[in-house]
Every structure is written in structure tokens, then in C-alpha cells.
Write a protein that holds these residues in place. Sequence first.
Motif, PDB file in Angstrom:
ATOM      1  N   ALA A 677       0.830  -7.196   0.577  1.00 53.25           N
ATOM      2  CA  ALA A 677       0.173  -8.117   1.501  1.00 53.25           C
ATOM      3  C   ALA A 677      -1.272  -7.712   1.775  1.00 53.25           C
ATOM      4  N   VAL A 678      -1.537  -6.396   1.838  1.00 52.36           N
ATOM      5  CA  VAL A 678      -2.874  -5.929   2.218  1.00 52.36           C
ATOM      6  C   VAL A 678      -3.723  -5.592   1.012  1.00 52.36           C
ATOM      7  N   PHE A 679      -3.132  -4.952   0.018  1.00 51.99           N
ATOM      8  CA  PHE A 679      -3.923  -4.421  -1.088  1.00 51.99           C
ATOM      9  C   PHE A 679      -3.703  -5.144  -2.421  1.00 51.99           C
ATOM     10  N   GLY A 680      -2.775  -6.091  -2.462  1.00 53.50           N
ATOM     11  CA  GLY A 680      -2.509  -6.796  -3.713  1.00 53.50           C
ATOM     12  C   GLY A 680      -1.777  -5.956  -4.733  1.00 53.50           C
ATOM     13  N   LYS A 681      -1.172  -4.866  -4.299  1.00 55.43           N
ATOM     14  CA  LYS A 681      -0.498  -3.940  -5.210  1.00 55.43           C
ATOM     15  C   LYS A 681       0.993  -4.301  -5.257  1.00 55.43           C
ATOM     16  N   PHE A 682       1.499  -4.600  -6.453  1.00 54.94           N
ATOM     17  CA  PHE A 682       2.900  -4.997  -6.575  1.00 54.94           C
ATOM     18  C   PHE A 682       3.615  -4.118  -7.584  1.00 54.94           C
TER      19      PHE A 682
END
Length: 836
Positions: A677-682
Motif C-alpha cells: 500500500a505504501v511502497f508498491g512492493k509486492f
Amino acid sequence: MESAKLVLLSLLLFWHQTCSGSHDTIAANESISDGSLVISRGGRFALGFFSPGSSSYRYLGIWYHDIGEQTVVWVANRNDPITGTSGILTGHGYCNLFLYSNSSSKLPLWSANVSAGSNGTCVAQLLDSGNFVLKEGASKRITVWQSFDYPSDTVLPGMKIGLSRRTGLSSFLTSWRSEDDPGIGNFSYKLKPSASPQLFMYQGTIPYCRGAPWQWERSVPWPWESNHDFFNDTFDNNEDGIYYSTAIMDSSVYMRAVVDPSGILKSMTWDEGDGRWKAFYASPKQKCDFYGTCGPNSKCDPSIVFPYECACLPGYEPRFPKKWHLRDGSGGCVRKRAEATSICGEGEGFVRVEKVKLPDTSAAVWVGLGTSKLNCEGECRKNCACSAYATIDIGGKGIGCLQWHGAMMDTVDFPLRAYDLYVRVDALDSSGFVEFKLKISIIVPSVVSVWIVIALLAYLWLRKWKKRRETSEATKDIKHSTTIYPELPFFNLGTIQAATNNFSPTTKLGQGGFALVYKGRLPNGQEIAVKRLSANSRQGLEQFRNEVLLIAKLQHRNLVKLHGCCIEEEEQMLIYEYLPNRSLDLFLFDRKGGTVLDWTRRFSIIVGIARGILYLHQDSRFRIIHRDLKTSNILLDGELNPKISDFGMAMILEADQVHGKTASIGGTYGYMSPEYAVFGKFSEKSDVFSFGVILLEMITGKKINRVYSEDDNLNLITYVWERWKEEKALEVVDSSMEGSLNAQEVLKCIQIGLLCVEEDVQDRPNMSMTVLMLNTAMPLPRPKQPGFPGTSCFNKSRGAAEGSFSVNEGQEWFGNPACSDSFDGPIIAWSHSAAG
């Protein structure tokens, strides 16, 4: 002594008259027992207990009170008879009615099932129309319930058959099982509202017979209206609902219509002289009255018995000639030239079929009002799915154009109240329509500036060209995918239009950010769900392409099955299997639906979802991260087995790739892991987080995006976490599961859910371990601090709690080492985006 007896006798008579109930109302906290009657003010109807025919069972019902033959018109406890004469109907102080088998019973056999007024403000009244109403308010003018909304087998004057748009309530008739049993029988009579509405008789779920489509123009009387001066039929289609009703012009006439146990609809009046009911209309009574007697694309003529009632429509021939000549036309008709699968744009024309009951409008669509016959024909000619059309006078509002897409069922010669049907035929069967006439009808210019017309056409052409170029690119990718995976078929647009009644609102199942979903039925009878991309949606097109390319490669019992796709003109559609129970959230967060899901069923759904995610992460040909797992994207089949859907945001990880990043963050707030949600890291762990949220929602029956403690501003995750720390975890369990609960199993699942939503990515289990924990009795680690929201890092901004935050707020988060040390993603501004 004698005088004392007379006094006692008078008291007994007074008591009997009082208790036998000759009044027309039941006040709050009053009741009537078997042997008592409620009689309408004019004495026409009575409400009380009765035994039908030779049965000894007792039922609460309404019947005519002032005629010689007991004629029951409404029954409350149709499927729940009372043994003996101990039944009692009670008016509840909080504006309700309850029927009990005896005075000591705790569970009612029947209830009006309403709660509207305050204590002591309601009264139930039997009206001279036969309607039993429950009213509330000081003046008793507000009707909160009425028997007319819940008919049995009889429709009375003033009663409406149809659908309420305000409440969604459908009012229809159902036959008795027999003359001795008023239980719900095999036949039902209801209004089908799609396209031009029609009244259907069904045997079970199969059409049995059909009334003519909605008669907007009433200049021609109904077939039975030789004595139509004493009653008037009305059709209403407005913001309140869509209804058929009958009004009596002469109040001295007793009239009713009833569906008898054999499936015959009879309209009757009471003959006082003969002392019996006389039918002035009954259906079905002849061969052409039965639905689809002659099969599709044919016409039934009731005036012809020999050589045959059935005839193919113009341009068609019998599907089974041998059976047809043996007078079995149930197979219907097909196009004469089978090789000409399409007659679109090949010099075709239209042949008029005069004075017919128009075909079943379930396969028809309204094109619009205020059109001429010529324009209606032109619109049909432009649409290859259009097989016939008719023009109808819409009650003084103009001419309506009705088009049929696909097969035409149940067309009948009908001299009264009839319309002309224009059937599309190929050039060889055409009646010689002049092509020039068609061109004139299409090109007819509104004499305005020619340059404006040219400019408008140029603009539309450029817009269409741009859209087609984007579609072409998507088509290349998708067709390349089908080269590798040839099992994914392409559907043509005409097939999908016919399957969905041209995307009729009545077939709409739901919608998301980029698409609408419709229910359809293919020509082979297979039910499908059609996901139709919203027009001019570039982001939706990317998700569409992504979903086709991914889901074509996936096969698992807990993933929704893709039957194919349609890319034609400006349409992009995905064709899925149809799942009748729709999405999990509709069951889980609905008070009534939640009771269907006992703990055993919920646990089975939880395990099924986990197995589906495990397949995506580990067992499929690619490692797929869904990125939008939520209860609304979990669909349920007829057996309530879960199937994961909506892969528009899914990403593929390479074999040696642990995580990925994206600047295009979308999803649903609450289900997204904090690092995504915050860093776009999935990564796989972001799907694990979403699964943990779903698991907690399944246990609690509560939505993630709600505050469950105003004092502490706790959302669902932190609410469960606090109860877990206090060793009060069972307090969060959905109360509707009482009686089916396996406390040890529930506690284990709460613990697994909290492990899945831990703040630290490394601490969360992967899906392989999660499935193992669900299916074994292995010892579990103690959960740690849950993730966003509810932690010190993510409570920095109230904006996040509302679904978005700004760049400055993001910088404040990154300024906190505890929040940013483990991430190296960019500072971005994120906003909630609920995808498809």
C-alpha cells in the motif's frame, strides 16, 4: 332459580359473541383462536382457521364470507399445517403478526416478518377487498404489511402481480398441491419483466404457457372481454415497480382468478342465481396455448387442426422433417440454407408475419422510443444479431422498436390484440425490399450544416480508429496466447448479445471499477458470466489483457474458469463460468446470508481459498501474485465451493524473483499489505496478508474497513489482536455460528489469521505453511504485532485510514526509521482504487 339461569345464559352468549370475533381488526397484543373469525366491515370476507376439502389439518386463511360456497383466497401457513384446533394468531405489540400451533408454543408457524411501529401503535385489519393489512401510526394510515403482497393461488381485484422496484419484492401466484392441500404446488404464475413484460405460467422452473407481451395499446379488448364493462386491466411500469392488476367497475360483482393444481389459470365470477363460480376465461386450453408447442422459429395457428397447427417462420424450415410430418413440431425450425450462418449484409430483407402474439420477449430488447417502422428496420439491419423486429405503440408515448436476438419462441396466430412481426430473411427469401429505401432510411439527413456533419463523422472516426488500434494490440497478445493455449475460444459479439438479451439491465450481476458483469445463456443452454469492459477505459483494457493472458494458463478447482473472450468492434469481454451464488461477501456480511454459513462450511471455504492461492504461488506454471484478494473476488458455486476471480491486477514473478515493485498501486484498502500500500512492493507475502484479512472476516462476520471500537479507533485486525492478547479471542466470533462452532478449530484459525497479517513481511508464513497449519494439528507460533493499520508506523496519517494519503504524509512516514528501514521503494502518493 330460572332468572339466575337466564342471566348465566345471557353472559355465556355475550362471552361467545365477544370471543368469536365479529370485528374486522386485531389490535396490538390481541389474538384470535380456532373458532373465532375476523370479518371485514362490509361482511364480504372472513379470516380464520379452516380445513380444506377432506383434510383434517387446520390452516389460517381468508375466504368469501357472504356466499354459499367456502372459497379460500389466501393461506398463511401453506406448508405448515396445524394438527387439531389449538391454533392461535397473535398481534404483537411491536407491529407484527405471529401464528402458533398452540398457546404454549415458542416458535411461530408463520409471521408477517415486519418490525415498523412502536409498542401499541399497530392494528391488523381485514378489508372488504380481501386484503389483510397491518397498519401503524397514530392514525393507522401507514401500511407496513399486507397479504396482497404475498398471494397464494388467487388474485383478487386490486391485487398486483409483478415486481416492486423499491423493495425488490416479487408478487406471484402458486397453485395448491391438491384440493385438500394448500401447500405450494408445481405451478406458479408470475410477471417476467425483461424487455416487453409478459405473464408466465411455470411448471417448476420450466415455462408452461405465456400471455401476450405487454399490451401497451388497449384499443382492442382482451379475448375474454365480451363483458369487459365491469372490470378494467391495468399495466404499470414506473419508479415504484412493474405490475399487472385488475379493477372492478361494478362493486356488486365477485371476481377472482386462480391457478388450479393442474396449472390452469381460470378467471371467474360468482353467479348468485346458480350459486356457483363460472369461468369466463381459462388457459391453457388448446395446443397453441402451451409454451413452445411448435419449437423455435415457428408459428402456431390454433384455427388449423389439419394438416397441422405448426408452420415455420419465413426463411426457416423444419429442423427434423420426419418428425414434423408426423405432427411433432417440438424441434422447431432452422434457417433454410444451413451454410448461410449469417445473412448480415448479403442483400437480406424482412417478411411481415401478420397478427401474431409476438414471440417470447426474453430474447428481445427495446431499441428506443419515438422511432418509425423504417428506422426500426434500419436498426435491426445494422445489428447482425437481430433476427426480427416489431413496432409497438407505447400507450401514447410514441412508437417503440422491439428487436429479437436469436431464436424466436412461442409465436402464435392471434387475431385479437395482435401485432405484426417482421422476420429477417436472406436475399432469396426476401420480399424484394428496395435497397435504396434502406439507404434513405439510414442516411436521412437532418438538414443542418454539412460541414458540422463531416466534422462530427471525422471526430467519431478518429476516436474509433484510436480505440481499434488499442484493441488490435490487445488482440495480438491474446491471440498469441491462444496459439499456445488453443483451448481458449473467441466468441463473436452477436452470440454474446443474444446470450445477455443485448446486455439487458435485468441480466446485470454487478460492476467494478472497469467492467460490468452480466449473466447469459449460450445457445447450447450453458450459463455464463460476461465481464464487459467499460468503454474508453485504457486502464481497464490493460487489466483485460492481463487477465486473459494469465487466466488462460490456470486450471484449478478453486479458480474461476475462463471459457473464452470476445474482442469485436469496440467491445472487450471475458466469458466465465456462471456461479449461481455469486460472491462470498454477499453471504458473509448479510444478516440472513450469514446464517447459511455455519462453521463447517466457512472452514471448508477458508481451506479452498488457501489452496487456490497456493496453486497461484507454487503449483501453477508461473508464480502469480493476485494483488487484489478480497471477499468480493471470491465467488461461490452451487455447492458453496470457493473460486478466486478477477486477475486484472495479477503479476508474474520469475523463478528466482522474491518480490516486485510497481508505481501503479491499486486494490482495496484494508486488504492490501502495508509494504504494498505504501511502497508498491509486492510478493507472495502480500497475498498472504490479504488471505489473513479474509480469514478474520470469515470468523467474525465483520468487514475490514469498519471501526469496531470508537474509544480506541480499532479496525477489524487490531480489534481481533486486542481480544487475542486478552485471551478473549472467542468474543470476536460471528454469533450466527452458535451451535456449529468448533472452538478449538476457530481459535486455531484466528491465530493463523493473525500470523498472516503480521507487520514484518519475514514473519508471515507462506501459503504452503498456511495450508499445512490449517489441515494439521501442528503447534503454531505466537502472533506478533499486526500490520497496517493499527501500528505506530501507519497511524501517522489519518488520511490513510480514509483510504488515501498525500506526498507530504508519505515523507513523514519515510522519516520514521522504524517504518522505512526494510524498504527502498519510491515516495509515492497513493489513493484507493477499487478494481473490477
